[in-house]
Write a protein that holds these residues in place. Structure first.
Motif, PDB file in Angstrom:
ATOM      1  N   ASP A  84       0.814  -1.223   0.000  1.00 45.98           N
ATOM      2  CA  ASP A  84       0.000   0.000   0.000  1.00 45.98           C
ATOM      3  C   ASP A  84       0.850   1.278   0.000  1.00 45.98           C
ATOM      4  O   ASP A  84       0.421   2.304  -0.528  1.00 45.98           O
ATOM      5  N   ASP A  85       2.042   1.214   0.563  1.00 45.56           N
ATOM      6  CA  ASP A  85       2.909   2.409   0.605  1.00 45.56           C
ATOM      7  C   ASP A  85       3.142   2.938  -0.809  1.00 45.56           C
ATOM      8  O   ASP A  85       2.998   4.132  -1.087  1.00 45.56           O
ATOM      9  N   GLY A 144      -1.902  -5.071   1.545  1.00 47.29           N
ATOM     10  CA  GLY A 144      -1.511  -4.979   2.956  1.00 47.29           C
ATOM     11  C   GLY A 144      -1.817  -3.656   3.627  1.00 47.29           C
ATOM     12  O   GLY A 144      -1.051  -3.201   4.496  1.00 47.29           O
ATOM     13  N   GLY A 146      -7.507  -0.058   9.729  1.00 47.56           N
ATOM     14  CA  GLY A 146      -8.370   1.134   9.766  1.00 47.56           C
ATOM     15  C   GLY A 146      -8.448   1.776   8.389  1.00 47.56           C
ATOM     16  O   GLY A 146      -9.540   2.133   7.908  1.00 47.56           O
ATOM     17  N   GLY A 202      -9.428  10.278  14.206  1.00 46.14           N
ATOM     18  CA  GLY A 202      -8.681   9.948  12.993  1.00 46.14           C
ATOM     19  C   GLY A 202      -7.562   8.975  13.313  1.00 46.14           C
ATOM     20  O   GLY A 202      -7.209   8.778  14.469  1.00 46.14           O
ATOM     21  N   SER A 203      -6.986   8.383  12.276  1.00 42.92           N
ATOM     22  CA  SER A 203      -5.896   7.419  12.466  1.00 42.92           C
ATOM     23  C   SER A 203      -4.570   8.137  12.737  1.00 42.92           C
ATOM     24  O   SER A 203      -4.248   9.118  12.079  1.00 42.92           O
ATOM     25  N   TYR A 204      -3.823   7.600  13.720  1.00 44.00           N
ATOM     26  CA  TYR A 204      -2.462   8.108  13.965  1.00 44.00           C
ATOM     27  C   TYR A 204      -1.408   7.177  13.356  1.00 44.00           C
ATOM     28  O   TYR A 204      -0.236   7.255  13.682  1.00 44.00           O
ATOM     29  N   ASN A 226       0.997   5.406  10.317  1.00 37.72           N
ATOM     30  CA  ASN A 226       1.991   6.066   9.441  1.00 37.72           C
ATOM     31  C   ASN A 226       1.571   6.103   7.964  1.00 37.72           C
ATOM     32  O   ASN A 226       2.372   6.442   7.090  1.00 37.72           O
ATOM     33  N   GLY A 227       0.290   5.760   7.697  1.00 36.34           N
ATOM     34  CA  GLY A 227      -0.180   5.724   6.308  1.00 36.34           C
ATOM     35  C   GLY A 227      -0.148   7.067   5.598  1.00 36.34           C
ATOM     36  O   GLY A 227      -0.028   7.120   4.368  1.00 36.34           O
ATOM     37  N   HIS A 250      -5.970   9.968   7.164  1.00 35.56           N
ATOM     38  CA  HIS A 250      -5.306  10.054   8.467  1.00 35.56           C
ATOM     39  C   HIS A 250      -5.497  11.455   9.059  1.00 35.56           C
ATOM     40  O   HIS A 250      -4.677  12.351   8.833  1.00 35.56           O
ATOM     41  N   ASP A 269       7.410  -2.664  11.557  1.00 40.31           N
ATOM     42  CA  ASP A 269       6.795  -2.221  10.287  1.00 40.31           C
ATOM     43  C   ASP A 269       7.890  -1.984   9.245  1.00 40.31           C
ATOM     44  O   ASP A 269       8.110  -0.864   8.764  1.00 40.31           O
ATOM     45  N   THR A 284       7.208  -0.205   5.629  1.00 38.86           N
ATOM     46  CA  THR A 284       6.930   1.234   5.610  1.00 38.86           C
ATOM     47  C   THR A 284       8.151   2.037   6.079  1.00 38.86           C
ATOM     48  O   THR A 284       8.451   3.102   5.523  1.00 38.86           O
TER      49      THR A 284
HETATM   50  N1  AR6 Z   1      -6.849   5.076  18.131  1.00 39.63           N
HETATM   51  C1  AR6 Z   1      -6.494   3.778  18.355  1.00 39.63           C
HETATM   52  N2  AR6 Z   1      -5.746   3.033  17.514  1.00 39.63           N
HETATM   53  C2  AR6 Z   1      -5.320   3.637  16.395  1.00 39.63           C
HETATM   54  C3  AR6 Z   1      -5.649   4.988  16.083  1.00 39.63           C
HETATM   55  C4  AR6 Z   1      -6.448   5.721  17.001  1.00 39.63           C
HETATM   56  N3  AR6 Z   1      -6.794   7.007  16.805  1.00 39.63           N
HETATM   57  N4  AR6 Z   1      -5.090   5.308  14.910  1.00 39.63           N
HETATM   58  C5  AR6 Z   1      -4.436   4.196  14.479  1.00 39.63           C
HETATM   59  N5  AR6 Z   1      -4.564   3.189  15.378  1.00 39.63           N
HETATM   60  P1  AR6 Z   1      -4.317   2.406  10.022  1.00 39.63           P
HETATM   61  P2  AR6 Z   1      -2.111   2.944   8.184  1.00 39.63           P
HETATM   62  C6  AR6 Z   1      -3.980   1.824  15.287  1.00 39.63           C
HETATM   63  O1  AR6 Z   1      -5.200   1.223  10.067  1.00 39.63           O
HETATM   64  O2  AR6 Z   1      -1.637   4.035   9.039  1.00 39.63           O
HETATM   65  C7  AR6 Z   1       0.124  -1.045   6.707  1.00 39.63           C
HETATM   66  O3  AR6 Z   1       0.938  -2.165   6.631  1.00 39.63           O
HETATM   67  C8  AR6 Z   1      -5.018   0.808  14.852  1.00 39.63           C
HETATM   68  O4  AR6 Z   1      -4.667  -0.456  15.381  1.00 39.63           O
HETATM   69  O5  AR6 Z   1      -4.912   3.735   9.706  1.00 39.63           O
HETATM   70  O6  AR6 Z   1      -2.643   3.302   6.836  1.00 39.63           O
HETATM   71  C9  AR6 Z   1       0.812   0.186   6.167  1.00 39.63           C
HETATM   72  O7  AR6 Z   1       1.677  -0.084   5.107  1.00 39.63           O
HETATM   73  C10 AR6 Z   1      -4.860   0.841  13.339  1.00 39.63           C
HETATM   74  O8  AR6 Z   1      -5.382  -0.287  12.675  1.00 39.63           O
HETATM   75  O9  AR6 Z   1      -3.170   2.035   8.956  1.00 39.63           O
HETATM   76  C11 AR6 Z   1       1.574   0.696   7.348  1.00 39.63           C
HETATM   77  O10 AR6 Z   1       2.780   0.017   7.449  1.00 39.63           O
HETATM   78  C12 AR6 Z   1      -3.355   0.938  13.207  1.00 39.63           C
HETATM   79  O11 AR6 Z   1      -2.978   1.838  14.272  1.00 39.63           O
HETATM   80  C13 AR6 Z   1       0.722   0.315   8.546  1.00 39.63           C
HETATM   81  O12 AR6 Z   1      -0.121  -0.769   8.090  1.00 39.63           O
HETATM   82  C14 AR6 Z   1      -2.812   1.453  11.879  1.00 39.63           C
HETATM   83  O13 AR6 Z   1      -3.556   2.538  11.414  1.00 39.63           O
HETATM   84  C15 AR6 Z   1      -0.157   1.436   9.023  1.00 39.63           C
HETATM   85  O14 AR6 Z   1      -0.938   1.906   7.936  1.00 39.63           O
END
Ligand code: AR6
Ligand code: MG
Length: 311
Positions: free
Chosen positions: A56-57, A92, A96, A121-123, A125-126, A157, A262, A265
């Motif tokens: 996905d990166d 992959g 979230g 929102g997601s924290y 590294n996406g 994100h 990870d 990434t």
């Molecule tokens: N609260 C709780 N858990 C969180 C939160 C939050 N606000 N934000 C993230 N997490 P996601 P990505 C946790 O799914 O950042 C792939 O392999 C939660 O467990 O947005 O796009 C990519 O290549 C969530 O599922 O994914 C990267 O290497 C997880 O963090 C890696 O996964 C990841 O956030 C992350 O990709």
């Protein structure tokens, strides 16, 4: 090695950034996560003709680049549609991010989808893993770079830490285009106003670089992090890229893989920064020959460069 100088950005550096990112991603992917993830990647990690698949990166970086090539600037709605259209589970994506993209594909506005899994929102590294595209495209326009980081990350994100991780990686890439000296790049990175959570790992990275300390992969993983959150991976990627910037690309990727976590990434982000400094011509030819759709990625980088030059 030349001392620090401001250099006009070259096509070689655009290609180095994108191919460096894809190579780090594809070479790091077999080492990501625990035994189950590694076993799965052994089954699906090669194309029919035996090339190393990227994840996905790279997909999101290509989508972002395609959007910039088409529009000349960041348009969030367009990026959201491209990200959603490209989604495939086998690349992959984070759990979230996968949900967010499937919801956008089903018609949910991205402004709603990006807070539908986590309210803040997601924290993860996406947002940061695709930020090298922003860094290289806006490398001479600091204000536009800032806006573009925010706009390109927030679609999936929305969390402040994810956006700051994207800012860190985009700025590090932009600085890498113009400077060759790790200590100077690091001192400029330290001037960014990032959330306090980034202070400790970045200060330690700077201390190691300035003091000539060569930590082991395990020490880097323990002290700076190797996780999927932006805070636990973006300072690590910047440190590793600068630690290895005048050493072979493959040594850098092996170091990341040894540190675990990870790996794809972290190697993608450090690979992009390494490629921004050294260019495509310095990347390992044998690894590029093994990379899925390497020529297509190179063409995208060349088109992005042409778009940049056209203004
Ligand atoms: N609260 C709780 N858990 C969180 C939160 C939050 N606000 N934000 C993230 N997490 P996601 P990505 C946790 O799914 O950042 C792939 O392999 C939660 O467990 O947005 O796009 C990519 O290549 C969530 O599922 O994914 C990267 O290497 C997880 O963090 C890696 O996964 C990841 O956030 C992350 O990709
Ligand atoms: Mg990944």
């Amino acid at each position: 090695m030349s001392c620090d100088s401001r250099r006009p950005v070259s096509k070689d550096q655009f290609e180095g950034t994108l191919i460096g990112l894809a190579l780090g991603d594809a070479l790091g992917a077999p080492f990501e996560g625990g035994p189950i993830e590694r076993l799965l990647w052994r089954c699906i990690g090669r194309t029919a003709d035996g090339k190393r698949r990227w994840t996905d990166d790279t997909q999101m970086s290509l989508d972002l680049a395609a959007s910039l090539i088409a529009n000349g600037r960041i348009i969030e709605d367009d990026i959201a549609q491209r990200f959603a259209a490209s989604y495939q589970w086998r690349r992959g994506y984070g759990p979230g991010a996968a949900k967010v993209l499937k919801r956008i594909r089903r018609g949910m506005p991205w402004r709603q989808a990006n807070r539908s899994v986590f309210a803040s929102g997601s924290y993860g590294n996406g947002g940061a893993m695709r930020a090298p595209v922003i860094g290289i495209y806006y490398q001479h326009q600091a204000e536009m770079l800032e806006d573009a980081c925010q706009q390109s990350a927030v679609v999936t994100h929305a969390h402040v830490l994810a956006i700051d991780g994207a800012r860190l990686i985009a700025h590090a890439t932009a600085l890498a285009v113009r400077h060759r000296e790790p200590v100077q790049i690091m001192s400029k990175v330290m001037g960014l106003r990032l959330d306090r959570a980034f202070e400790r790992p970045l200060a330690l990275a700077q201390q190691w670089l300035c003091g000539g300390h060569r930590p082991s992969p395990a020490e880097v993983a323990k002290q700076l992090g190797n996780g999927i959150s932006a805070v636990a991976s973006t300072p690590t990627a910047v440190f590793v890229a600068l630690r290895f910037v005048h050493e072979p690309f493959t040594d850098m990727v092996n170091f990341v893989c040894e540190g675990g976590g990870d790996t794809d990434t972290i190697a993608a982000m450090s690979g992009a920064i390494w490629g921004a400094v050294n260019g495509y011509s310095a990347l390992p030819v044998a690894s590029i020959a093994q990379l899925e759709q390497a020529q297509m990625i190179r063409n995208v980088a060349a088109s992005l460069f042409a778009r940049r030059q056209a203004g």
